[in-house]
Write a protein that holds these residues in place. Structure first.
Motif, short mmCIF file in Angstrom:
data_model
loop_
_atom_site.label_atom_id
_atom_site.label_comp_id
_atom_site.label_asym_id
_atom_site.label_seq_id
_atom_site.Cartn_x
_atom_site.Cartn_y
_atom_site.Cartn_z
N LYS A 1 34.17 30.61 15.00
CA LYS A 1 33.48 31.05 16.42
C LYS A 1 32.64 29.88 16.97
O LYS A 1 32.13 29.26 16.16
N PRO B 1 35.49 40.98 16.33
CA PRO B 1 36.61 40.16 16.97
C PRO B 1 36.02 40.24 18.50
O PRO B 1 36.75 39.28 19.35
N SER C 1 34.14 32.95 10.84
CA SER C 1 35.07 33.49 11.95
C SER C 1 35.81 32.60 12.81
O SER C 1 36.53 32.84 13.84
N GLU D 1 30.63 39.16 13.83
CA GLU D 1 31.78 39.17 13.10
C GLU D 1 32.82 39.84 13.93
O GLU D 1 34.13 39.89 13.63
#
Length: 452
Positions: free
Chosen positions: A224, A198, A222, A196
């Motif tokens: 990703k 960033p 997220s 999580e």
């Protein structure tokens, strides 16, 4: 502060205790990796290649030292551990030589004056890796990722923290900037928060289905990128016209190397009923000859499983299948983390050794009457990593390739990973590819450039 103790699965003795990183330390490591990326991404291919070649030299120079730690931590026979370290050197050399051309700009003819695709690194790539090939699984991610201009942060399995720290040491000794590749000493419960963060731009995982599902779900929240290399239950399809002696040797290696602890091991032997009795008799004799014992001894081919609970899991699968009607040809007994090399015949699709992944030295045997039946049996698995077909009629086997729901088809060979070829699966075996040009491009931004 929490600690993790590494135990030698063969002797049962403590190797070392490691203090895990705190949340504050994790943040500091990620911040330093992120800062390193800003400079590393601009380092020339020439310099990156020189460093990667130095990493290969370091691996080859100290292969016995690194292999000894691998063997102590997870029980891999020492000769196989040395071979694993040597293979890591190969992947480093491969990408040092090929990365530049693999991610060079691709010119595309359009109505523009000039248009092309540019490959650019993403940043900090988080790797969650397993214990069964504690060096190889990491290097097949790290070598292409670093050559692409990314930086790597590793969360390794907690029973191989020594190997994890040694991998970081390889890159440091080779001359890489300190935070180009970093090991986090954390347990699985810390993974979600790391993903999580960033700073982490993408995640690669090799491991179990549940672990892959959890990582993908967290990363998905997220938005990703993830690459998942998960379990497998590869079939070894033996046709009646095979070269029997050569096939026997390959099948033994495919199932029992690394003590059977491999996602790409040949776990389900599917054999033409016309030759089944003869083949299984000869196979059983060869398996009984395999040398078990101290994994530090060169003569040992089958070591212990990495943990006793893993041996207990395999024991349950074998006993369940025997209760359901399977026949024990050899093996079947457990002592601590050791499980005898085992062959079960008369296996049906409803038995656990057929429809579950068996992560240890146990081979199931199922017969078939026709090639169509063999293909159906092979595909009757929720996994799709690879399949091996053994026959003298190679052209006919090649015509069948499209019929298999797999990431790879190997004819007259065991399924294996090779830096020159893409590696990965479909279905419950995951998605994405490692190795070759396909692997190095997984964690890169494909940027379209259009000039009128």
């Amino acid at each position: 502060m929490a600690s993790v103790t590494s135990i030698n699965p063969y002797s049962g003795k403590k190797i070392k205790s490691y203090t895990t990183h705190t949340q504050k330390e994790i943040s500091q490591i990620l911040n330093k990796a992120d800062a390193e990326f800003l400079s590393w991404k601009s380092v020339s291919f020439t310099e990156k290649a020189a460093l990667m070649k130095a990493a290969a030299s370091e691996l080859k120079k100290n292969k016995k030292q690194y292999a000894t730690v691998i063997t102590a931590e997870m029980g891999k026979p020492i000769t196989q551990a040395i071979a694993e370290v040597e293979k890591c050197a190969w992947v480093c050399e491969y990408y040092a030589k090929n990365a530049r051309k693999q991610i060079a700009d691709e010119v595309v003819a359009t109505d523009a004056t000039k248009s092309y695709v540019r490959y650019e690194p993403m940043g900090v790539i988080f790797a969650v890796m397993p214990w069964n090939y504690p060096f190889w699984q990491v290097f097949r991610f790290a070598a292409p990722a670093l050559m692409a201009g990314n930086v790597g942060v590793l969360k390794h399995a907690s029973n191989v923290f020594g190997s994890a720290l040694n991998i970081e040491k390889v890159f440091i000794r080779a001359g890489f900037p300190k935070h180009c590749f970093t090991t986090l000493l954390v347990e699985s419960k810390a993974v979600e928060k790391i993903i999580e963060n960033p700073i982490v731009k993408a995640v690669t995982l090799t491991g179990s289905g549940p672990a892959g599902s959890a990582v993908a779900a967290t990363a998905g929240k997220s938005i990703k990128k993830t690459v998942l290399e998960l379990g497998g239950s590869n079939a070894l399809i033996v046709l009646r016209d095979c070269d029997m002696e050569a096939t026997l040797e390959i099948c033994v290696q495919a199932r029992f190397q690394n003590t059977g602890q491999s996602c790409i091991a040949g776990k389900r032997l599917l054999i033409d009923e016309k030759i089944a009795d003869t083949f299984v008799k000869k196979l059983t004799a060869k398996v009984r000859e395999l040398k078990s014992g101290d994994p530090m001894k060169k003569a040992t081919y089958v070591g212990t499983l990495a943990r006793e609970d893993l041996a207990k899991d395999l024991e349950k699968q074998v006993k369940s299948s025997l209760s359901a009607g399977a026949k024990l040809e050899t093996g079947g007994k457990r002592q601590g983390a050791y499980f005898e090399p085992t062959i079960l015949s008369n296996v049906t699709t409803k038995m656990s050794v057929f429809n579950e992944e068996t992560f240890g030295p146990a081979l199931s045997v199922t017969t078939f009457k026709t090639i169509d039946e063999a293909i159906a049996l092979s595909n009757a698995s929720r996994f799709g990593l690879g399949v091996s077909i053994f026959t003298k009629d190679v052209k006919n086997a090649e015509r069948m390739v499209h019929m298999f729901d797999e990431g790879a088809v190997f004819i007259n060979s065991l399924v294996k990973s090779d830096p020159r070829l893409p590696f990965g699966g479909i279905k419950a075996s995951g998605y994405g590819r490692e190795l070759s040009e396909h692997g190095i491009r997984e964690f890169m931004n494909r940027k379209t450039v259009y000039i009128q």
